[in-house]
Design a protein around this motif. Sequence first.
Motif, mmCIF file in Angstrom:
data_model
loop_
_atom_site.group_PDB
_atom_site.id
_atom_site.type_symbol
_atom_site.label_atom_id
_atom_site.label_comp_id
_atom_site.label_asym_id
_atom_site.label_seq_id
_atom_site.Cartn_x
_atom_site.Cartn_y
_atom_site.Cartn_z
ATOM 1 N N ARG A 75 2.960 2.189 2.485
ATOM 2 C CA ARG A 75 2.952 0.931 1.733
ATOM 3 C C ARG A 75 1.557 0.334 1.682
ATOM 4 N NH1 ARG A 75 2.668 -2.249 -1.512
ATOM 5 N NH2 ARG A 75 3.736 -4.223 -1.768
ATOM 6 N N GLU A 121 10.079 -0.524 0.639
ATOM 7 C CA GLU A 121 10.585 -0.717 2.000
ATOM 8 C C GLU A 121 10.475 0.591 2.785
ATOM 9 O OE1 GLU A 121 14.904 -1.364 4.080
ATOM 10 O OE2 GLU A 121 14.482 -2.546 2.280
ATOM 11 N N SER A 124 7.021 1.386 3.826
ATOM 12 C CA SER A 124 6.605 0.597 4.984
ATOM 13 C C SER A 124 7.034 1.226 6.299
ATOM 14 C CB SER A 124 7.182 -0.824 4.895
ATOM 15 O OG SER A 124 6.653 -1.498 3.794
ATOM 16 N N GLU A 125 7.985 2.136 6.244
ATOM 17 C CA GLU A 125 8.519 2.774 7.455
ATOM 18 C C GLU A 125 7.820 4.084 7.794
ATOM 19 O OE1 GLU A 125 12.590 3.266 6.354
ATOM 20 O OE2 GLU A 125 13.035 1.125 6.474
#
Length: 147
Positions: A75, A121, A124-125
């Motif tokens: 991200r 999302e 971001s992981e």
Amino acid sequence: MKRDSRLSSVLHALLHMAEEDGPMTSDQLAGCLRTNPVVVRRTMGLLREAGFVTSDRGPAGGWRIVVDLEAVTLRELHAALGEPAIFAIGNRTETPECLVEQTVNAALDDTFLRAEALLLERFSEITLADLATDFSRRHVQQCKQED
């Protein structure tokens, strides 16, 4: 519409850089990516501005990662590249007064926004360290198969 593959290219380059003990030149990275060194310099310049890499001039110079791979997510890299469009598909806008077009675009807009949020999302992981670990596993596996 042409796809924006800069995130994939950046990840590719950063994983090569992570495997090296010293800096990598734009020419070396261009060879890995099968692209032009100018493209590498332009893209790596964005990462330098964001604080992910540094560059040194001269015969021993090149690009180096200056962050912990555990601390950098996909991200963040996507953001450093200017947050290019996630999807290459979009709405018709030729007749904005058309109620059918409005209905279709409203449904698509909502769907695109939800899908993009889910993808970001997930970005971001995932860290560079996750990719480096997967690369190492694949490399070991390939070496075993070659023996």
